[in-house]
Design a protein around this motif. Structure first.
Motif, PDB file in Angstrom:
ATOM      1  N   VAL A   1    -108.371 -80.031 -16.249  1.00  0.00           N
ATOM      2  CA  VAL A   1    -108.199 -81.646 -16.740  1.00  0.00           C
ATOM      3  C   VAL A   1    -107.750 -82.185 -15.456  1.00  0.00           C
ATOM      4  O   VAL A   1    -108.347 -83.414 -15.004  1.00  0.00           O
ATOM      5  N   LEU A   2    -106.745 -81.396 -14.713  1.00  0.00           N
ATOM      6  CA  LEU A   2    -106.311 -82.065 -13.522  1.00  0.00           C
ATOM      7  C   LEU A   2    -107.306 -82.115 -12.317  1.00  0.00           C
ATOM      8  O   LEU A   2    -107.326 -83.107 -11.567  1.00  0.00           O
ATOM      9  N   LEU A   3    -108.311 -80.956 -12.188  1.00  0.00           N
ATOM     10  CA  LEU A   3    -109.179 -81.175 -11.303  1.00  0.00           C
ATOM     11  C   LEU A   3    -110.376 -82.098 -11.534  1.00  0.00           C
ATOM     12  O   LEU A   3    -110.668 -82.838 -10.654  1.00  0.00           O
ATOM     13  N   GLY A   4    -110.512 -82.503 -13.071  1.00  0.00           N
ATOM     14  CA  GLY A   4    -111.482 -83.740 -13.329  1.00  0.00           C
ATOM     15  C   GLY A   4    -110.773 -85.007 -13.048  1.00  0.00           C
ATOM     16  O   GLY A   4    -111.658 -85.996 -12.830  1.00  0.00           O
ATOM     17  N   LEU A   5    -109.617 -85.128 -13.261  1.00  0.00           N
ATOM     18  CA  LEU A   5    -108.572 -86.201 -12.869  1.00  0.00           C
ATOM     19  C   LEU A   5    -108.588 -86.598 -11.435  1.00  0.00           C
ATOM     20  O   LEU A   5    -108.234 -87.679 -10.944  1.00  0.00           O
TER      21      LEU A   5
END
Length: 502
Positions: free
Chosen positions: A115-119
């Motif tokens: 999720v952090l990578l996608g954000l």
């Protein structure tokens, strides 16, 4: 002779709390020599010498000074008085629950990383405002889902704790899988993480509610707070271990999405298996609709009443569990009758403090309970409804019920109230035998009020009409009402089943 000499040398013995019994003998110097304290479940043994500190030889604090180091460590994570203060299934359930929590912690680390990578964390081109907006939309969706799910399914979570516990953990795995796959589809990233957070919020409601129900089952000395607190300590320790392992694991999988996905599937498989074993280890000693149907079906087919352990071992956790009949306990009287003749039909031919109506076309049973209805009456009313449902199913039945089933399936019994009246007579013979079972006999004889009865149930509310989500009303029939048979109706003053899950 040696054994006799050792028994004579023992001055006294004691058992404190949940520790093993230990003996005391006189030392050469006149002091008291006590055997070591230990947990009965762990088999600690040994001997030490304790100087008496007063007339009682050490007072209340002596056991604490005598505890083995491992006993002190276990006291940090186990309820006071363990194992006597908790249910017998506490230890196997908590062990498997710890395994699933560890696996879930590792899977959650992989999902959070995705999720952090996608954000856009680590991407210089990423917009802080866009990431913040995505996060707010995700959280808002989950909050709304939490409220709606609690309204929709809140009354079913405690009486079906096993099934909702499994449902919550599997849904949590689905939510984490969506989070891991979200960066692969950047165009749909916001929608995917919103769906994932919605699922996680449903998991938090279902998991928290079922955990409360299981804590109530495990606490045996009015120690729900202690059991809950120690469960939180166990979970914190497991999550800490998962955090340390995640710090070592993430650098290895961050550059290889396929390896990360493979690790996730491995942890997910372990998570689901451990959850299944944890739920299967539970021996719930109360009856909901499904467990009562399981025990009743076994009794009708084999003439035997299952005990708590056997019933829980045979209880299906996935499908094929629920009876076909729709049974509603504690409905208001005005939903059962609309005329004086219908009221007479309901009370005719029996003296039981409940009224029952069976709709054959919809295979629906509705029960009104009297103010005098105790746990045994509630159990009989529920059994009566399930027996009527059994008349529409295949399988061996006692001779009396087999004749009624032939009439029902042949269409010869068009008047449902006639079948209800005849099943009253059949139950007068079968129900006392049914109560002789280990589980049913003990629970039906309880002196507690219906609010703490052995029945866990979903109330007979009209789920299509929100106005009927309140407590069913009760009624009192005046004796002066010009109705034939009114004196017989005085004992059928109904009240709602207070033991229903709300």
């Amino acid at each position: 002779m040696a054994d006799g000499a050792s028994l004579e040398a023992r001055l006294c013995s004691e058992q404190y709390g949940s520790g093993a019994a230990r003996g005391c003998c006189a030392a050469v110097d006149g002091s008291l020599q006590w055997e070591a304290w230990g947990w009965r479940w762990w088999g600690f043994s040994g001997a030490f010498t304790a100087k008496p500190e007063g007339p009682d030889g050490g007072g209340e604090g002596a056991p604490a000074t005598a505890s083995a180091p491992l006993s002190r460590l276990l006291a940090l994570f186990l309820p006071q008085g363990f194992p006597d203060s908790v249910s017998p299934d506490y230890l196997p359930y908590q062990l498997w629950d710890s395994v699933q929590a560890f696996a879930s912690s590792l899977s959650g680390s992989l999902a959070t990383h995705a999720v952090l990578l996608g954000l856009g964390v680590g991407d210089a081109k990423a917009s802080v405002s866009a990431a913040t907006a995505t996060w707010l939309v995700k959280d808002s969706t989950g909050m709304l889902g939490r409220i709606i799910f609690a309204w929709w399914k809140g009354s079913k979570l405690d009486c079906n704790a096993k099934h909702w516990r499994l449902f919550a953990d599997i849904l949590n795995d689905v939510a984490m899988f969506l989070e891991i796959m979200a960066p692969v589809y950047p165009i749909c990233f916001t929608m995917i993480v919103c769906i994932s957070n919605l699922a996680k919020c449903i998991v938090s409601v279902a998991g928290g509610a079922t955990r409360a129900a299981l804590t109530m089952h495990q606490a045996r000395r009015n120690n729900m707070a202690d059991v809950s607190a120690k469960d939180s300590s166990q979970e914190t320790l497991v999550n800490l271990a998962g955090l340390l392992v995640s710090l070592l694991m993430l650098p290895l999988v961050s550059g290889c999405p396929s390896f990360s996905l493979g690790c996730f599937f491995l942890f997910t498989a372990l998570h689901i298996y451990a959850n299944y074993r944890a739920v299967r280890a539970l021996v719930i000693e109360t009856l909901n609709e499904g467990r009562l149907w399981l025990v009743l079906k076994h009794f009708l087919q084999r003439g035997e009443v299952l005990g708590p352990t056997s019933a829980n071992r045979m209880e299906p956790l996935w499908t094929g569990f629920w009876p076909s009949v729709s049974l509603s306990l504690g409905v208001p009287l005005h939903r059962l009758i609309s005329s004086v003749s219908e009221l007479q039909q309901l009370v005719e031919g029996h003296q039981e403090p409940y009224l029952l109506r069976w709709n054959q076309s919809q295979n629906q049973v509705q029960v009104v309970l009297s103010q005098m209805a105790g746990p045994e009456t509630v159990l009989r009313a529920a059994t009566h409804g399930l027996v009527l449902g059994a008349l529409r199913r295949d399988g061996p039945l006692p001779r009396e019920l087999e004749e009624l089933r032939n009439r029902v399936q042949a269409g010869l019994a068009k008047e449902s109230w006639v079948i209800v009246r005849e099943t009253h007579h059949v139950l007068d013979k079968l129900f006392p035998k049914f109560l002789k079972g280990e589980l049913l006999g003990r629970l039906a004889k309880t002196s507690q009020e219906v609010t703490a009865s052995p029945m866990e149930w979903t109330s007979g509310r009209d789920r299509r009409n929100p106005a009927h989500r309140s407590r069913p009303s009760s009624f009192v029939l005046p004796s002066s009402q010009p109705c034939p048979g009114a004196s017989a109706l005085q004992q059928h003053k109904t009240k709602p089943f207070c033991g229903l899950s709300r």
